[in-house]
Design an enzyme around this catalytic site. Structure first.
Site, PDB file in Angstrom:
ATOM      1  N   GLY A  46       0.831  -1.195   0.000  1.00 14.43           N
ATOM      2  CA  GLY A  46       0.000   0.000   0.000  1.00 14.43           C
ATOM      3  C   GLY A  46       0.866   1.246   0.000  1.00 14.43           C
ATOM      4  O   GLY A  46       2.016   1.204   0.453  1.00 14.43           O
ATOM      5  N   GLN A  51       3.162  10.007   1.256  1.00 16.87           N
ATOM      6  CA  GLN A  51       4.486   9.378   1.411  1.00 16.87           C
ATOM      7  C   GLN A  51       5.433   9.788   0.294  1.00 16.87           C
ATOM      8  O   GLN A  51       6.650   9.732   0.435  1.00 16.87           O
ATOM      9  CB  GLN A  51       4.352   7.854   1.439  1.00 16.87           C
ATOM     10  CG  GLN A  51       3.617   7.327   2.657  1.00 16.87           C
ATOM     11  CD  GLN A  51       3.476   5.818   2.607  1.00 16.87           C
ATOM     12  OE1 GLN A  51       2.506   5.303   2.100  1.00 16.87           O
ATOM     13  NE2 GLN A  51       4.457   5.105   3.127  1.00 16.87           N
ATOM     14  N   CYS A  96       5.995  -0.297   7.029  1.00 16.34           N
ATOM     15  CA  CYS A  96       5.631   0.869   6.239  1.00 16.34           C
ATOM     16  C   CYS A  96       6.835   1.318   5.422  1.00 16.34           C
ATOM     17  O   CYS A  96       7.955   1.333   5.946  1.00 16.34           O
ATOM     18  CB  CYS A  96       5.186   1.994   7.175  1.00 16.34           C
ATOM     19  SG  CYS A  96       4.732   3.508   6.333  1.00 16.34           S
ATOM     20  N   LEU A  97       6.605   1.688   4.182  1.00 18.36           N
ATOM     21  CA  LEU A  97       7.712   2.136   3.336  1.00 18.36           C
ATOM     22  C   LEU A  97       8.325   3.430   3.878  1.00 18.36           C
ATOM     23  O   LEU A  97       9.451   3.775   3.537  1.00 18.36           O
ATOM     24  CB  LEU A  97       7.246   2.330   1.892  1.00 18.36           C
ATOM     25  CG  LEU A  97       6.804   1.049   1.162  1.00 18.36           C
ATOM     26  CD1 LEU A  97       6.252   1.385  -0.213  1.00 18.36           C
ATOM     27  CD2 LEU A  97       7.954   0.058   1.050  1.00 18.36           C
ATOM     28  N   HIS A 138      -4.371   1.544   7.705  1.00 14.67           N
ATOM     29  CA  HIS A 138      -2.990   2.035   7.730  1.00 14.67           C
ATOM     30  C   HIS A 138      -2.821   3.204   6.750  1.00 14.67           C
ATOM     31  O   HIS A 138      -2.244   4.250   7.097  1.00 14.67           O
ATOM     32  CB  HIS A 138      -2.049   0.871   7.374  1.00 14.67           C
ATOM     33  CG  HIS A 138      -0.605   1.232   7.277  1.00 14.67           C
ATOM     34  ND1 HIS A 138       0.365   0.671   8.092  1.00 14.67           N
ATOM     35  CD2 HIS A 138       0.064   2.087   6.455  1.00 14.67           C
ATOM     36  CE1 HIS A 138       1.546   1.182   7.777  1.00 14.67           C
ATOM     37  NE2 HIS A 138       1.395   2.035   6.776  1.00 14.67           N
ATOM     38  N   GLU A 139      -3.336   3.037   5.541  1.00 17.42           N
ATOM     39  CA  GLU A 139      -3.159   4.072   4.509  1.00 17.42           C
ATOM     40  C   GLU A 139      -4.011   5.308   4.785  1.00 17.42           C
ATOM     41  O   GLU A 139      -3.585   6.438   4.547  1.00 17.42           O
ATOM     42  CB  GLU A 139      -3.481   3.506   3.117  1.00 17.42           C
ATOM     43  CG  GLU A 139      -2.637   2.308   2.685  1.00 17.42           C
ATOM     44  CD  GLU A 139      -1.133   2.521   2.808  1.00 17.42           C
ATOM     45  OE1 GLU A 139      -0.679   3.672   2.713  1.00 17.42           O
ATOM     46  OE2 GLU A 139      -0.417   1.528   3.021  1.00 17.42           O
ATOM     47  N   HIS A 142      -2.329   7.525   7.112  1.00 17.88           N
ATOM     48  CA  HIS A 142      -1.327   8.375   6.446  1.00 17.88           C
ATOM     49  C   HIS A 142      -1.946   9.696   5.978  1.00 17.88           C
ATOM     50  O   HIS A 142      -1.335  10.759   6.086  1.00 17.88           O
ATOM     51  CB  HIS A 142      -0.748   7.670   5.214  1.00 17.88           C
ATOM     52  CG  HIS A 142       0.422   6.773   5.504  1.00 17.88           C
ATOM     53  ND1 HIS A 142       1.573   7.217   6.116  1.00 17.88           N
ATOM     54  CD2 HIS A 142       0.617   5.451   5.246  1.00 17.88           C
ATOM     55  CE1 HIS A 142       2.424   6.198   6.222  1.00 17.88           C
ATOM     56  NE2 HIS A 142       1.875   5.125   5.709  1.00 17.88           N
TER      57      HIS A 142
HETATM   58 CO    CO Z   1       2.659   3.204   5.569  1.00 20.97          CO
END
Ligand code: CO
Length: 172
Positions: A46, A51, A96-97, A138-139, A142
């Site tokens: 995701g 991000q 998470c990236l 999660h997204e 963000h």
């Molecule tokens: Co993330």
């Protein structure tokens, strides 16, 4: 297709407010496409636009991101997603990236109902459970400037953030 640069903790851009998407044009399609490519390249399931430093309510998800056979991919794009209902409990390990080299178990709702717009601007509704639900939560976090590490118990959270900040400073 240009890959996007992913911002990582403690970059303050990850704490910014994001704006709803109001124009559904080719530019938006390009952005979503670049986000998907960046997500596949980085090995994530995701990615939220913030991000990549794009302060818009855009999310891409593909739970099949790790499939070697790219024909098995299932890309999803969610524009302006909002959680309408949440129920049950699910605990799973998240990464998470934007949070390098750290994973931890996070408490989430098991099932959520969201409303969102698709890439053409049509209103959609989705009930998601388990992985899809967790990934969406999660997204969507963000989009509100929240990272999964913000959900950890306070003491652990402080420790982890300190370590990640030191790691980032050492690399800079
Ligand atoms: Co993330």
């Amino acid at each position: 297709m240009a890959l996007l640069e992913i911002h990582t903790f403690p970059d303050s851009i990850l704490r910014q407010k994001t704006d709803p998407v109001t124009i559904f044009d080719q530019e938006l399609e390009k952005t979503a496409q670049s986000m998907l490519e960046t997500m596949y390249f980085s090995g994530g399931i995701g990615l939220a636009a913030i991000q990549a430093g794009i302060l818009k309510k855009i999310i891409v998800i593909d739970l099949k991101s790790g499939e070697e056979d790219t024909r098995l991919r299932e890309p999803h794009v969610f524009i302006n997603p909002e959680i309408l209902e949440a129920s049950g409990k699910a605990v799973s390990e998240e990464g998470c990236l934007s949070v390098i080299e750290f994973r931890a178990e996070v408490n989430r709702a098991k099932t959520i109902t969201i409303e969102y717009q698709d890439i053409t601007g049509n209103a959609q509704k989705l009930e998601a459970e388990d992985m899809m639900s967790i990934c969406l939560q999660h997204e969507i976090d963000h989009l509100n400037g929240i990272l999964f590490i913000d959900h950890l118990p306070l003491l652990k959270q402080k420790m982890v953030k300190k370590r990640l900040t030191k790691l980032a400073n050492d690399e800079a």
